[in-house]
Design a protein around this motif. Structure first.
Motif, PDB file in Angstrom:
ATOM      1  N   GLN A 130      28.681 -12.095  28.752  1.00  0.00           N
ATOM      2  CA  GLN A 130      28.600 -13.021  27.626  1.00  0.00           C
ATOM      3  C   GLN A 130      27.930 -12.293  26.457  1.00  0.00           C
ATOM      4  O   GLN A 130      26.811 -11.801  26.570  1.00  0.00           O
ATOM      5  CB  GLN A 130      27.782 -14.265  27.989  1.00  0.00           C
ATOM      6  CG  GLN A 130      28.461 -15.156  29.030  1.00  0.00           C
ATOM      7  CD  GLN A 130      27.605 -16.362  29.387  1.00  0.00           C
ATOM      8  OE1 GLN A 130      26.390 -16.257  29.493  1.00  0.00           O
ATOM      9  NE2 GLN A 130      28.238 -17.501  29.575  1.00  0.00           N
ATOM     10  N   LEU A 131      28.631 -12.228  25.329  1.00  0.00           N
ATOM     11  CA  LEU A 131      28.148 -11.478  24.180  1.00  0.00           C
ATOM     12  C   LEU A 131      26.916 -12.155  23.563  1.00  0.00           C
ATOM     13  O   LEU A 131      26.925 -13.347  23.280  1.00  0.00           O
ATOM     14  CB  LEU A 131      29.256 -11.358  23.132  1.00  0.00           C
ATOM     15  CG  LEU A 131      28.912 -10.554  21.873  1.00  0.00           C
ATOM     16  CD1 LEU A 131      28.598  -9.106  22.219  1.00  0.00           C
ATOM     17  CD2 LEU A 131      30.060 -10.624  20.876  1.00  0.00           C
ATOM     18  N   ILE A 132      25.859 -11.357  23.352  1.00  0.00           N
ATOM     19  CA  ILE A 132      24.640 -11.855  22.713  1.00  0.00           C
ATOM     20  C   ILE A 132      24.578 -11.414  21.255  1.00  0.00           C
ATOM     21  O   ILE A 132      24.357 -12.220  20.357  1.00  0.00           O
ATOM     22  CB  ILE A 132      23.387 -11.359  23.467  1.00  0.00           C
ATOM     23  CG1 ILE A 132      23.394 -11.887  24.911  1.00  0.00           C
ATOM     24  CG2 ILE A 132      22.121 -11.790  22.740  1.00  0.00           C
ATOM     25  CD1 ILE A 132      22.240 -11.355  25.735  1.00  0.00           C
ATOM     26  N   CYS A 133      24.779 -10.141  20.995  1.00  0.00           N
ATOM     27  CA  CYS A 133      24.756  -9.631  19.630  1.00  0.00           C
ATOM     28  C   CYS A 133      25.583  -8.358  19.559  1.00  0.00           C
ATOM     29  O   CYS A 133      25.903  -7.751  20.589  1.00  0.00           O
ATOM     30  CB  CYS A 133      23.319  -9.370  19.145  1.00  0.00           C
ATOM     31  SG  CYS A 133      22.456  -8.118  20.099  1.00  0.00           S
TER      32      CYS A 133
ATOM     33  N   ALA B 174      24.879 -10.576  31.503  1.00  0.00           N
ATOM     34  CA  ALA B 174      25.830 -10.426  32.603  1.00  0.00           C
ATOM     35  C   ALA B 174      25.133 -10.707  33.929  1.00  0.00           C
ATOM     36  O   ALA B 174      23.904 -10.899  33.981  1.00  0.00           O
ATOM     37  CB  ALA B 174      26.435  -9.023  32.595  1.00  0.00           C
ATOM     38  N   LYS B 175      25.937 -10.729  34.989  1.00  0.00           N
ATOM     39  CA  LYS B 175      25.423 -11.025  36.328  1.00  0.00           C
ATOM     40  C   LYS B 175      25.493  -9.754  37.169  1.00  0.00           C
ATOM     41  O   LYS B 175      26.532  -9.101  37.253  1.00  0.00           O
ATOM     42  CB  LYS B 175      26.255 -12.139  36.970  1.00  0.00           C
ATOM     43  CG  LYS B 175      25.720 -12.615  38.315  1.00  0.00           C
ATOM     44  CD  LYS B 175      26.605 -13.708  38.901  1.00  0.00           C
ATOM     45  CE  LYS B 175      26.599 -14.946  38.010  1.00  0.00           C
ATOM     46  NZ  LYS B 175      27.402 -16.039  38.608  1.00  0.00           N
TER      47      LYS B 175
ATOM     48  N   ILE C 251      20.667 -21.439  24.428  1.00  0.00           N
ATOM     49  CA  ILE C 251      21.816 -21.577  25.324  1.00  0.00           C
ATOM     50  C   ILE C 251      22.855 -20.530  24.923  1.00  0.00           C
ATOM     51  O   ILE C 251      23.307 -20.489  23.777  1.00  0.00           O
ATOM     52  CB  ILE C 251      22.419 -22.991  25.237  1.00  0.00           C
ATOM     53  CG1 ILE C 251      21.344 -24.032  25.587  1.00  0.00           C
ATOM     54  CG2 ILE C 251      23.627 -23.119  26.145  1.00  0.00           C
ATOM     55  CD1 ILE C 251      21.812 -25.465  25.352  1.00  0.00           C
ATOM     56  N   ILE C 252      23.231 -19.691  25.888  1.00  0.00           N
ATOM     57  CA  ILE C 252      24.218 -18.644  25.637  1.00  0.00           C
ATOM     58  C   ILE C 252      25.552 -19.104  26.210  1.00  0.00           C
ATOM     59  O   ILE C 252      25.661 -19.393  27.413  1.00  0.00           O
ATOM     60  CB  ILE C 252      23.788 -17.312  26.273  1.00  0.00           C
ATOM     61  CG1 ILE C 252      22.440 -16.873  25.696  1.00  0.00           C
ATOM     62  CG2 ILE C 252      24.847 -16.236  26.046  1.00  0.00           C
ATOM     63  CD1 ILE C 252      21.885 -15.625  26.316  1.00  0.00           C
ATOM     64  N   THR C 253      26.544 -19.188  25.374  1.00  0.00           N
ATOM     65  CA  THR C 253      27.877 -19.625  25.780  1.00  0.00           C
ATOM     66  C   THR C 253      28.876 -18.502  25.528  1.00  0.00           C
ATOM     67  O   THR C 253      28.527 -17.423  25.035  1.00  0.00           O
ATOM     68  CB  THR C 253      28.294 -20.878  24.991  1.00  0.00           C
ATOM     69  OG1 THR C 253      28.441 -20.528  23.602  1.00  0.00           O
ATOM     70  CG2 THR C 253      27.237 -21.967  25.121  1.00  0.00           C
ATOM     71  N   GLU C 254      30.127 -18.773  25.863  1.00  0.00           N
ATOM     72  CA  GLU C 254      31.178 -17.789  25.631  1.00  0.00           C
ATOM     73  C   GLU C 254      31.377 -17.527  24.140  1.00  0.00           C
ATOM     74  O   GLU C 254      31.827 -16.458  23.737  1.00  0.00           O
ATOM     75  CB  GLU C 254      32.504 -18.281  26.238  1.00  0.00           C
ATOM     76  CG  GLU C 254      32.471 -18.418  27.754  1.00  0.00           C
ATOM     77  CD  GLU C 254      32.357 -17.066  28.448  1.00  0.00           C
ATOM     78  OE1 GLU C 254      32.691 -16.048  27.809  1.00  0.00           O
ATOM     79  OE2 GLU C 254      31.934 -17.020  29.615  1.00  0.00           O
TER      80      GLU C 254
ATOM     81  N   SER D 201      26.263 -18.847  17.293  1.00  0.00           N
ATOM     82  CA  SER D 201      26.208 -17.619  16.498  1.00  0.00           C
ATOM     83  C   SER D 201      26.160 -16.414  17.418  1.00  0.00           C
ATOM     84  O   SER D 201      25.726 -16.508  18.567  1.00  0.00           O
ATOM     85  CB  SER D 201      24.975 -17.619  15.583  1.00  0.00           C
ATOM     86  OG  SER D 201      23.794 -17.682  16.360  1.00  0.00           O
ATOM     87  N   ILE D 202      26.611 -15.276  16.895  1.00  0.00           N
ATOM     88  CA  ILE D 202      26.576 -14.023  17.644  1.00  0.00           C
ATOM     89  C   ILE D 202      25.511 -13.133  17.022  1.00  0.00           C
ATOM     90  O   ILE D 202      25.727 -12.469  16.025  1.00  0.00           O
ATOM     91  CB  ILE D 202      27.945 -13.301  17.610  1.00  0.00           C
ATOM     92  CG1 ILE D 202      29.018 -14.186  18.221  1.00  0.00           C
ATOM     93  CG2 ILE D 202      27.872 -11.974  18.345  1.00  0.00           C
ATOM     94  CD1 ILE D 202      28.839 -14.450  19.702  1.00  0.00           C
ATOM     95  N   GLY D 203      24.353 -13.193  17.578  1.00  0.00           N
ATOM     96  CA  GLY D 203      23.341 -12.181  17.295  1.00  0.00           C
ATOM     97  C   GLY D 203      22.592 -12.277  15.991  1.00  0.00           C
ATOM     98  O   GLY D 203      21.396 -12.403  16.023  1.00  0.00           O
TER      99      GLY D 203
END
Length: 748
Positions: free
Chosen positions: A320-323, A333-334, A678-681, A695-697
Motif C-alpha cells: 500500500q503506497l504511503i508516499c 506491506a505485510k 488510515i492507510i487505504t489503497e 492523500s499520497i504522502g
C-alpha cells in the motif's frame, strides 16, 4: 596486426604535409632584391644582399639628399659639404656618442618639495643604451574640443606630469613622430599621454603637442603584427624580422611536440591493446586445456556477477503506497516470516540511480545489526536487497508515520511533546556517541546529515525513532574527505557552516550540523503543542516557511548566515515551564557558532533530567525522613531518584516492548492522543479531514522540499564535480576493467 614500418612512414608523411601547409600559410615579408630568390642558391643570394648593403652605405656617405626642380623636372644632388653646412646651422643629434639637453620637470617633486620650475637636464649615452632623446608625459584635458581639423593641440603647462631625457638602444624603439617637436605618438584610452623627440631642447613646452582624437582614430599599435616594417638592426635570418623568425620556430616546435605526444599516446594504447589481446588468447588457451582435461574453471567471472545481481524472493505482500518522490516510493506491506508469523513492514523502493544511497543506508544498518542489541530510538532494520531494477530497504512499520505527518494534521499535548523530544534526542545521542547512554557497548559514531521531521518516525506510544540513513556515514579516522565534504541534506535544515561551505573535517564539526537540524525539529514540535485548554495552536509551519518552498542555498545563506535568523517562538511558550525549558535547549542547539552548540548527549541529559523532574514533582517525591534530615537528606534522595531513572532507562533499552519511563501521554485529555491515520489503497486518511480524499504522502507544493539536494564529489582525475552515482559508476567501470582481465596461468 598493423605493420610498424607502414605506421612510421604515414606519420612522417603527415608531419611533412602539415609543415608545408604551415609555411605556405605564413606571410612572406617584401624583400627588395634584383634577382629572383627562387632561381638563385641560398649562399649566392645572401652574398648579393651583403653587397647591396655595403653599396647602399657607400652611397649614403656621398649623397644623402636629392631635390627635384619643379620647373624643368631636373634632379639636383646636394653635395656632402653643403649638407655639413646645413648641419652646422641646424644641428641634430644623430651620432650615438653625443649627449643631449632637454627640459626637466617632475610633478612629484613639485608637490612634495615645491620645485615647480622647468629646468634643464643633460643625458649621456650609457653602455648598451647608445641613443638619447627628450620626452614629456602629460594628462589629457577634461574638456577637449575636438571639432577641429588640426592634427595636434598644444598641451597646457598645468597638465605636464614629467619632462626630461631618456636613453634608448635604437632609433626605432623611440618611435617618435618628429625629431624636433614632441608630438604625441599614440592615441590611448588612458588619461595619460606621452611624446618624444630626438634633438636638443625639443621638449620645450611650446613643442609638446597632444593628438587630435578626431584625426587619429587609431594608434600605431593597431597596425598588424605581420605588416610592420622590420626595424634595422633587428633583422634575423636573410633580412627576415627576428620576431617573425622566433614565432615560426616556436610554432614549429610546438606543432612537432603535439605530434610527438599524439604518437606516443597512440603507441601506448596500441601496445595495451596488443597485450590485452595476447592475454585473452592465452586465457582462452588455458580454459580450453582445462576443459579438455575433464575439469571446469574454478571461477567463471560472468557467472559470479550474475549470481550477485540476481534478486532474492522476499516474503512481502499487500503493498500500500504511503508516499512517493523523485528518488523512490515508500509502501506499507505485510512480511511473513519462516515460522508463519506476519507483521507490517515499511518498504522503501529506490530507483536505480539511487544505488549509492541504498548502499550507504545498508552499510549503516548492517553496522548497527552487528552490535549486541538494537537501540529503541533507531528504526528497526529487517533487510536490504536489489529487486530487479529497484533497491529495496525493509524496516519496521510505525502506524503514526512521520513526525511531519503527525504535526501537520494534529495538535499534541505537553506530555506527548516531552516524550517525542526526549526520545528523538535520545536517538541522536546514540548515533553520535561512541559510548552512548544506557547502551553499555562501544560503537562507531554515525553522522546522519539529513535530520528533519520527515525522517523521524512516531511509534504508537508517541516515542520517536530516527530513520532514512541514505546520507549517513560512519565517522572514523580513515574516512575520505570527499565522502563527507559536500553540501548535502535538505536546504531548509542546513546549518550555517554547511550553507557557507566552511566545514571543518572533525567529528565534532559534523555532529554539530545534526544538532542544529534537531533544534529546528524541536521548534516544529513545540510550535504544534497545546499548552493549555484555552491555547490556540497555530497551523503547522516548517522552519523558515516565510522564505517560501524549496529555497535556494543562496537565499538560505542570506537569512541564516548573514542575518542570523531563526524560527520565532510563540509568546505563550515562555509562559509554560516545560516548553520554556525545551525552547532554551533548542536555542543552544541552533547557535550560529558550531563550537558553541551543545552536543546531542548534553541536550539529551538536560531533557531527560527535566522530564523526570516533572514526573517526580507530580508524584510527590519528598518523604518525611528526607525533610527531617535537612540538605544532606535531600541530596541522598536526589541521588536515589537519579539511580532509579537510570535503571528505568536501561530496562527500556535492554528489554523489548518495555514501556517508556516518561509520563504517559495516553492519560492526557488536553488534547487527547492523536488517532492513527488510515492507510487505504488510494492513500492516507487523517483525522483532521476524514471526509477528504485520501492523500499520497505530501502536497504538490511541498514536493521539492522533501528531497535532499544531490551530493557532489570533486574528482581529481577528471578535475570536475561528479554526483555520487557518476563517481561510483566510474569506480565500478575501473573495477570491471581490471576484473575482466584473465588471471595468468599458474595463479589459481
Amino acid at each position: 596486426m598493423i605493420d610498424k614500418g607502414t605506421v612510421k612512414l604515414k606519420l612522417i608523411l603527415l608531419v611533412l604535409i602539415f609543415s608545408t601547409c604551415l609555411l605556405n600559410a605564413l606571410p612572406t615579408p617584401n624583400l627588395t632584391s634584383e634577382t629572383n630568390s627562387d632561381d638563385v642558391p641560398e649562399d649566392v643570394r645572401r652574398a648579393q644582399m651583403d653587397d647591396e648593403i655595403v653599396e647602399r652605405d657607400f652611397d649614403d656617405s656621398l649623397v644623402t639628399r636629392a631635390f627635384v626642380n619643379e620647373t624643368n623636372g631636373t634632379i639636383y644632388i646636394q653635395p656632402v659639404s653643403e649638407q655639413k653646412e646645413e648641419e652646422d646651422e641646424e644641428p641634430e643629434l644623430e651620432r650615438r656618442d653625443d649627449s643631449i639637453e632637454c627640459d626637466h620637470y617632475d610633478e612629484s617633486k613639485c608637490e612634495k618639495l615645491g620645485e615647480c620650475s622647468i629646468t634643464k637636464e643633460v643625458c649621456h649615452p650609457e653602455k648598451h643604451l647608445k641613443m638619447v632623446g627628450c620626452l614629456a608625459v602629460f594628462a589629457y584635458p577634461d574638456n577637449l574640443t575636438t571639432n577641429s581639423t588640426d592634427e595636434y593641440f598644444p598641451v597646457n603647462r598645468s597638465l605636464i606630469k614629467t619632462m626630461g631625457c631618456m636613453q634608448y638602444q635604437h632609433d626605432t624603439m623611440m618611435d617618435c613622430v618628429d625629431k624636433k617637436k614632441c608630438l604625441q605618438t599614440k592615441l590611448t584610452h588612458a588619461q595619460i599621454g606621452m611624446c618624444c623627440c630626438k634633438t636638443p631642447n625639443c621638449n620645450v613646452l611650446a613643442n609638446v603637442m597632444l593628438i587630435n582624437p578626431d584625426v587619429h582614430k587609431e594608434s600605431d599599435a593597431s597596425k598588424g603584427f605581420w605588416q610592420s616594417t622590420p626595424p634595422s638592426g633587428m633583422d634575423g635570418l636573410g633580412g627576415l624580422p627576428i620576431y617573425w623568425v622566433l614565432t615560426t620556430v616556436l610554432g614549429g616546435i610546438f606543432f612537432f611536440a603535439i605530434l610527438i605526444a599524439l604518437y606516443v599516446l597512440w603507441r601506448c594504447r596500441q601496445r595495451q591493446r596488443e597485450e590485452d589481446e595476447k592475454k585473452r588468447r592465452n586465457c582462452e588457451s588455458e580454459k580450453t586445456n582445462v576443459m579438455e582435461a575433464g575439469n571446469l574453471p574454478l571461477v567463471d567471472h560472468e557467472v559470479m556477477i550474475e549470481m550477485v545481481e540476481t534478486p532474492k524472493e522476499l516474503p512481502i505482500t499487500d503493498f500500500q503506497l504511503i508516499c512517493k518522490g523523485r528518488f523512490g516510493r515508500v509502501f506499507k506491506a505485510k512480511w511473513k516470516s519462516q515460522n508463519g508469523e506476519e507483521k507490517m513492514v515499511a518498504v522503501k523502493k529506490l530507483v536505480d540511480t539511487q544505488k549509492s544511497s541504498f548502499e550507504a543506508e545498508k552499510k549503516i544498518f548492517e553496522g548497527l545489526v552487528s552490535l549486541p542489541r538494537w537501540y529503541a530510538n533507531v528504526v528497526q532494520f529487517i533487510c536490504a536487497e536489489k529487486m530487479g531494477e529497484e533497491y529495496w530497504i525493509v524496516t519496521e512499520f510505525h502506524e503514526r508515520l512521520s513526525l511531519y505527518e503527525l504535526l501537520k494534521h494534529n495538535e499534541i499535548s505537553v506530555t506527548s511533546c516531552n516524550r517525542i523530544i526526549m526520545s528523538m534526542v535520545d536517538g541522536l545521542q546514540f548515533l553520535h556517541d561512541d559510548r552512548p547512554f544506557f547502551f553499555g557497548h562501544v560503537k562507531r559514531p554515525i553522522i546522519h546529515r539529513d535530520i528533519k521531521s520527515k525522517n523521524i518516525l512516531i511509534k504508537t506510544d508517541m516515542t520517536a525513532c530516527i530513520a532514512d540513513f541514505g546520507l549517513a556515514r560512519e565517522y572514523n579516522s580513515n574516512i575520505e574527505k570527499s565522502d563527507l565534504l559536500g553540501q548535502v541534506g535538505t536546504k531548509r535544515y542546513m546549518s550555517p557552516e554547511m550553507l557557507e561551505g566552511a566545514t571543518e573535517f572533525t567529528a565534532t564539526a559534523f555532529k554539530s550540523m545534526d544538532v542544529y537540524s534537531m533544534g529546528l525539529v524541536m521548534w516544529e514540535t513545540i510550535n504544534r503543542t497545546k499548552l493549555k485548554s484555552s491555547d490556540v495552536v497555530p497551523e503547522y509551519q516548517m522552519p523558515f516557511q516565510t522564505i517560501g518552498f524549496d529555497p535556494s542555498i543562496g537565499i538560505m545563506r542570506n537569512h541564516v548566515v548573514s542575518k542570523k535568523e531563526r524560527p520565532q517562538w510563540r509568546p505563550e511558550v515562555f509562559g509554560q515551564i516545560s516548553m520554556s525549558f525545551m525552547a532554551g535547549v533548542a536555542e543552544e542547539m541552533w547557535d550560529p557558532e558550531a563550537s558553541a552548540r551543545i552536543t546531542a548527549g548534553c541536550a539529551f541529559e538536560r531533557v531527560w533530567t527535566h522530564v523526570f523532574s516533572l514526573q517526580d514533582c507530580s508524584e510527590g517525591y519528598h518523604s518525611g525522613n528526607s525533610l527531617k534530615d535537612g540538605k544532606g537528606g535531600e541530596d541522598r534522595e536526589e541521588e536515589r531518584r537519579k539511580n532509579r531513572r537510570n535503571d528505568e532507562m536501561f530496562k527500556y533499552h535492554s528489554k523489548p516492548n518495555k514501556p517508556h519511563p516518561s509520563p504517559d501521554p495516553s492519560l492526557d485529555d488536553c488534547p487527547q492522543l492523536p488517532p492513527i491515520p488510515i492507510i487505504t489503497e488510494r492513500g492516507i486518511i487523517h483525522n483532521d479531514s476524514p471526509d477528504a480524499e485520501p492523500s499520497i504522502g505530501r502536497n504538490e507544493d511541498q514536493q521539492k522540499e522533501e528531497e535532499p539536494i544531490v551530493e557532489k564529489i570533486f574528482d581529481i582525475a577528471t578535475n570536475r564535480l561528479l554526483t555520487r552515482e557518476e563517481f561510483e559508476a566510474q569506480e565500478v567501470e575501473e573495477v570491471n576493467t581490471r576484473a575482466s582481465t584473465p588471471t595468468p596461468s599458474g595463479t589459481f
